[in-house]
Design a protein around this motif. Structure first.
Motif, PDB file in Angstrom:
ATOM      1  N   VAL A   1       0.852  -1.179   0.000  1.00  0.00           N
ATOM      2  CA  VAL A   1       0.000   0.000   0.000  1.00  0.00           C
ATOM      3  C   VAL A   1       0.889   1.231   0.000  1.00  0.00           C
ATOM      4  O   VAL A   1       1.947   1.232   0.632  1.00  0.00           O
ATOM      5  N   VAL A   2       0.459   2.275  -0.698  1.00  0.00           N
ATOM      6  CA  VAL A   2       1.180   3.549  -0.679  1.00  0.00           C
ATOM      7  C   VAL A   2       0.279   4.602  -0.051  1.00  0.00           C
ATOM      8  O   VAL A   2      -0.830   4.837  -0.532  1.00  0.00           O
ATOM      9  N   TYR A   3       0.749   5.200   1.034  1.00  0.00           N
ATOM     10  CA  TYR A   3       0.067   6.344   1.619  1.00  0.00           C
ATOM     11  C   TYR A   3       0.544   7.570   0.838  1.00  0.00           C
ATOM     12  O   TYR A   3       1.725   7.922   0.887  1.00  0.00           O
ATOM     13  N   LEU A   4      -0.372   8.216   0.152  1.00  0.00           N
ATOM     14  CA  LEU A   4      -0.030   9.340  -0.716  1.00  0.00           C
ATOM     15  C   LEU A   4      -0.061  10.683  -0.003  1.00  0.00           C
ATOM     16  O   LEU A   4       0.731  11.570  -0.306  1.00  0.00           O
ATOM     17  N   ASP A   5      -1.025  10.843   0.915  1.00  0.00           N
ATOM     18  CA  ASP A   5      -1.184  12.149   1.551  1.00  0.00           C
ATOM     19  C   ASP A   5      -1.971  11.981   2.848  1.00  0.00           C
ATOM     20  O   ASP A   5      -2.683  10.998   3.029  1.00  0.00           O
ATOM     21  N   ILE A   6      -1.827  12.955   3.715  1.00  0.00           N
ATOM     22  CA  ILE A   6      -2.609  13.023   4.951  1.00  0.00           C
ATOM     23  C   ILE A   6      -2.897  14.490   5.217  1.00  0.00           C
ATOM     24  O   ILE A   6      -2.068  15.354   4.930  1.00  0.00           O
ATOM     25  N   GLY A   7      -4.076  14.762   5.713  1.00  0.00           N
ATOM     26  CA  GLY A   7      -4.407  16.143   6.027  1.00  0.00           C
ATOM     27  C   GLY A   7      -5.882  16.323   6.326  1.00  0.00           C
ATOM     28  O   GLY A   7      -6.639  15.352   6.400  1.00  0.00           O
ATOM     29  N   HIS A   8      -6.251  17.564   6.465  1.00  0.00           N
ATOM     30  CA  HIS A   8      -7.642  17.899   6.771  1.00  0.00           C
ATOM     31  C   HIS A   8      -8.541  17.551   5.590  1.00  0.00           C
ATOM     32  O   HIS A   8      -8.082  17.427   4.451  1.00  0.00           O
ATOM     33  N   HIS A   9      -9.800  17.386   5.877  1.00  0.00           N
ATOM     34  CA  HIS A   9     -10.786  16.872   4.917  1.00  0.00           C
ATOM     35  C   HIS A   9     -10.688  17.535   3.544  1.00  0.00           C
ATOM     36  O   HIS A   9     -10.914  16.891   2.522  1.00  0.00           O
TER      37      HIS A   9
END
Length: 88
Positions: free
Chosen positions: A72-80
């Motif tokens: 799996v690749v986590y591409l981004d994280i952040g607010h909605h």
């Protein structure tokens, strides 16, 4: 399951508060057991055929995709509102 982290994810993760990071770590443990665990609220991003999101809390989202069956690749994280960038 192997999880890879994009540079964008790493950069945005650093911007999270200590509390948000702690919440992410809890959700990460659930994700590793089952990416579709009910409380993650995993779903395809609107208009995408392969990008998915899961909820860390009511505001923080993780954008990810399968690279292979067990990768799996986590591409981004952040607010909605980061979803707007990934929606078609």
């Amino acid at each position: 399951m192997i999880i890879l982290y994009s540079e964008k994810f790493k950069k945005h993760y650093k911007c999270l508060t200590k509390s948000e990071k702690k919440q992410f770590e809890k959700k990460l443990a659930l994700f590793q057991e089952n990416p579709f665990y009910n409380s993650l609220r995993t779903k395809l991003i609107k208009g995408s055929k392969y990008l998915l999101e899961f909820s860390v809390n009511m505001d923080i989202r993780v954008i990810w995709r399968f690279k292979e069956d067990s990768i799996v690749v986590y591409l981004d994280i952040g607010h909605h509102d980061i979803l707007k960038e990934y929606q078609n």
